[in-house]
Scaffold this active site. Sequence first.
Site, short mmCIF file in Angstrom:
data_model
loop_
_atom_site.label_atom_id
_atom_site.label_comp_id
_atom_site.label_asym_id
_atom_site.label_seq_id
_atom_site.Cartn_x
_atom_site.Cartn_y
_atom_site.Cartn_z
N HIS A 195 36.56 7.56 -52.50
CA HIS A 195 35.38 6.70 -52.46
C HIS A 195 35.73 5.25 -52.15
CE1 HIS A 195 33.11 10.05 -54.07
NE2 HIS A 195 33.86 10.09 -55.16
N HIS A 251 38.52 -2.76 -57.12
CA HIS A 251 38.31 -1.91 -55.96
C HIS A 251 37.48 -2.65 -54.92
CE1 HIS A 251 34.78 -1.07 -58.54
NE2 HIS A 251 34.12 -1.04 -57.38
N HIS A 260 34.57 -2.48 -51.40
CA HIS A 260 33.50 -1.81 -50.64
C HIS A 260 33.46 -2.44 -49.25
CE1 HIS A 260 31.78 0.15 -54.26
NE2 HIS A 260 32.21 -0.95 -54.88
N HIS A 308 35.30 -5.89 -56.32
CA HIS A 308 34.84 -5.81 -57.71
C HIS A 308 36.06 -5.78 -58.64
CE1 HIS A 308 30.79 -3.79 -56.45
NE2 HIS A 308 30.81 -5.08 -56.21
N THR A 329 27.63 0.72 -59.60
CA THR A 329 27.04 1.01 -58.29
C THR A 329 27.44 2.39 -57.77
OG1 THR A 329 28.89 -0.03 -57.10
CG2 THR A 329 27.02 -1.45 -57.72
N THR A 330 28.10 3.17 -58.60
CA THR A 330 28.45 4.55 -58.26
C THR A 330 28.08 5.44 -59.43
OG1 THR A 330 30.70 4.26 -59.12
CG2 THR A 330 30.36 3.87 -56.76
#
Length: 372
Positions: free
Chosen positions: A90, A115, A117, A142, A224-225
Amino acid sequence: MDLVIWLDVAVLLSLWQCVESTGAAKEWTYAGATGQSEWPVFFPECGGSSQSPINVDTSKIHYDASLPELRPLGYEQYGHEPFTLSNNGHTVEIPLPSWMGVAGLPWHFSAVQLHLHWGNGVGVATGSEHSIDDQRASAELHVVHYNSELYSNISEAKTQGNGLAVLAVLIEAGEETNQAYTNILNYLGRIRYAGQKVLIPAFNVGTLLPSDLSRYFRYSGSLTTPPCHESVLWTIFIEKVKISHSQLLKLETMLYISRPGSANPKPLQDNYRSTQPLNNRTVLSSFTPVSGNIYTAGEISAMVVGGLCGCVGLAVIVRFIVKTIRSMSSWDVLSSVRPHPQQRTKDTARDMALRTTSDPGTNEEANLQSKP
């Protein structure tokens, strides 16, 4: 009869537990059959009223003078232990030691992991999760923390309303290479497939953050996941971090969702969630926005230069007008005091007559001519 009823109840409970465990272990993706639109089906909290990310409308935020500047704790004291960089299918992730933390929040929060995005390599500013005035950035970092003052670990904290705190850094593409992000991006080639990990040299995590940690937005939201727990205190920094276009392209095109050995590996792209409704939540700011608009340093520089050029141009025009007015005024004054030609002729004749009558030699000559 009672035994039959109890057996039925036991069967129903077993079936319910199976469904629950299946839902908890359900794989998810950002698109397709298990994509974002389907998350609430398998993870009910993803359909909650306080979800993240959001679009920050700067015309509706509330200034809070009590919000302090944030201060990373231990981010630079990394010792000699290497970090582990992994591709979890992801995103790319680095677990962080719990002795790292952040000051300036309501409680003490200890670091958990960081992590990223990003987008798909086509649009330059399409990969961030949060947006400001409907403007996305190219990517988003993040840094996740848990409330270690109230809870013993991340597992306990992540389901609580005050359990997590995430620092969000908006990333945009520029011309220069960002040396801090090379600590991550230079190793992506070793974790191209899901499940792969690599040890990388430890580095100062604080260098991934913007230099100004005093200007930010603050709101309460969710992960957000999936499972989208509504337990996150979000901090979105105003100052963006820049990485080079080549660094961004590497992040957007080098990784796969698929595991090693896949015949047709799928690229790991567009791993950002769509913005969610704000509903009745309030977004706070640690600063007072100018006219409700948030500008980048480049935009501010352009406005300053444009303003200076405008002032110089206006000064030149005003000087020209003043000079013209002065020239016209001087000509009018000179014209008014300059003698009229005819007047000058009369004055000359009068002067000559006076000089003639006052000349002794001329008078004697006239007297001689008058005698017989």
